[in-house]
Design an enzyme around this catalytic site. Structure first.
Site, short mmCIF file in Angstrom:
data_model
loop_
_atom_site.label_atom_id
_atom_site.label_comp_id
_atom_site.label_asym_id
_atom_site.label_seq_id
_atom_site.Cartn_x
_atom_site.Cartn_y
_atom_site.Cartn_z
N HIS A 64 -9.58 2.07 0.26
CA HIS A 64 -9.54 0.92 1.16
C HIS A 64 -10.67 0.95 2.19
O HIS A 64 -10.45 0.65 3.37
CB HIS A 64 -8.18 0.86 1.85
CG HIS A 64 -7.74 -0.52 2.25
ND1 HIS A 64 -8.55 -1.37 2.98
CD2 HIS A 64 -6.60 -1.19 2.02
CE1 HIS A 64 -7.89 -2.50 3.18
NE2 HIS A 64 -6.71 -2.43 2.61
N HIS A 106 0.79 -1.23 0.00
CA HIS A 106 0.00 0.00 0.00
C HIS A 106 0.83 1.29 0.00
O HIS A 106 0.56 2.22 0.76
CB HIS A 106 -0.96 0.00 1.19
CG HIS A 106 -2.03 -1.06 1.12
ND1 HIS A 106 -2.49 -1.59 -0.07
CD2 HIS A 106 -2.73 -1.71 2.09
CE1 HIS A 106 -3.42 -2.49 0.17
NE2 HIS A 106 -3.58 -2.60 1.47
N GLU A 159 -11.47 -3.65 -3.04
CA GLU A 159 -10.52 -2.67 -3.56
C GLU A 159 -10.33 -2.91 -5.05
O GLU A 159 -9.70 -3.90 -5.44
CB GLU A 159 -9.18 -2.83 -2.83
CG GLU A 159 -9.26 -2.65 -1.33
CD GLU A 159 -8.18 -3.46 -0.60
OE1 GLU A 159 -7.00 -3.10 -0.72
OE2 GLU A 159 -8.51 -4.44 0.08
#
Ligand code: GLA
Length: 343
Positions: free
Chosen positions: A174, A103, A308
């Site tokens: 997210h 991420h 996602e």
């Protein structure tokens, strides 16, 4: 509408923006991390309830929570061994997930203050410049994310980005959803329009294979309760402690297409996911462990799920996956819509 919500450690004001549509739905977004803090939509009786996981104060978001509601970048999900090569140059990224980069690294877009511009009561634009070399990625990347709450009870998220040097980009949001608000999500029924998924190794890095879902617990082509197969002794489920995988979406073209649907028989709420992206990471909150609390809820294991929309994890190291390379002069553009209705 905006209100001051806190102060970053370096003294900048964090603001919370409220979007409203004419149907009474409401979304709250903060300029730190572009986090969707709350999203209120009606259930089958017309009662509004908050369907995303979130915390009670800005300070709580600094702890850090597991990316609740945040915009993820520069690269959503994992890059194996925290490195990739572009045009013969190797770029080394921060390792923040074992030996991998997750991420966006140690301080991804979820931990940055974005410049916010309220465009209308239902629309907010966020901008962020990610500097050349930030978290190891090449090129100054100018990112714009636009949130819109439409009168059709859709939360639309539009992403665009340009760079001045060839780079890789994979942006997503997210949000952790629970269509009932609280409790576990095992009774939610999920449909994912995908014939294949990308199996992973034990570090959750794709092996490169696009595996047929037929006969596996990953076949969500017909609506199936999340809990129905999640405890099966399947190697892929064991690696991730549940679902935490990327599905290869069946697509007709590159426009906005309906790719997934979740229904909660209890509240009657329905969420459809539409996207321009090739992949969907369906994550069942396996890492939530009850230590985080907010909104009067305790975020226990599998009390929320994520959808996602994205390019596939580790694409920069997987020549067979759709490319995540962005070149100067081109514009990265993607849209995802979370559309709410009732049974
Ligand atoms: C993504 C990843 C998960 C986990 C969560 C955050 O969904 O795929 O493995 O890292 O983010 O906890």
């Amino acid at each position: 509408m905006k209100t001051a919500w806190g102060m970053t450690p370096d003294g900048k004001t964090v603001e919370l923006y409220t979007l409203k549509n004419s149907k009474g739905a409401e979304a709250r977004i903060m300029n730190y991390g572009g986090v969707l803090v709350s999203l209120k939509v009606p259930d089958r009786t017309g009662a509004f309830g908050d369907v995303v996981a979130g915390l009670d104060s800005f300070q709580d978001y600094l702890k850090p929570p597991p990316y609740f509601g945040a915009i993820i970048g520069r690269y959503g999900n994992r890059i194996g061994k925290a490195r990739f090569t572009l045009n013969g140059v190797e770029y080394k990224l921060a390792k923040n997930d074992g030996e991998n980069s997750l991420h966006g690294g140690v301080r991804g877009f979820d931990k940055r203050l974005w410049q916010a511009n309220a465009l209308s009561p239902e629309s907010l634009e966020l901008k962020y410049r990610s500097a050349d070399g930030e978290e190891g990625y090449p090129g100054n990347l100018d990112v714009t994310v636009k949130y819109t709450l439409t009168d059709a009870n859709e939360l639309r998220i539009g992403y665009s980005a340009t760079t001045d040097k060839e780079t890789v980009v994979n942006l997503t949001n997210h949000s952790y959803f629970n269509l009932a608000g609280e409790g576990d999500i095992l009774g939610h029924e999920v449909t994912i329009n995908a014939d294949r998924f990308t199996p992973v190794d034990k570090g959750l890095i794709p092996t490169g294979e696009l595996k047929d879902v037929t006969g596996t617990p990953f076949d969500f082509r017909t609506a199936t309760a999340i809990g129905k197969r999640i405890e099966q002794k399947d190697q892929q489920l064991i690696f991730a402690g549940g679902y935490d995988h990327n599905w290869v979406l069946n697509r007709k073209g590159d426009g906005l297409e309906a790719v997934a649907k979740v229904t909660d028989p209890k509240s009657g709420r329905v969420m459809e996911v539409l996207t321009t992206q090739p992949g969907l990471q369906f994550y069942t909150g396996n890492f939530l462990d009850g230590t985080l609390k907010g909104k009067g809820r305790t975020y226990t294991r599998r009390s929320a799920f994520c959808m996602e929309t994205q390019h596939f994890p580790d694409s920069p190291n997987k020549p067979g996956f759709p490319s995540t390379v962005l070149k100067p002069g081109s514009t990265y553009q993607n849209t995802t819509v979370y559309r709410f209705s009732t049974l």
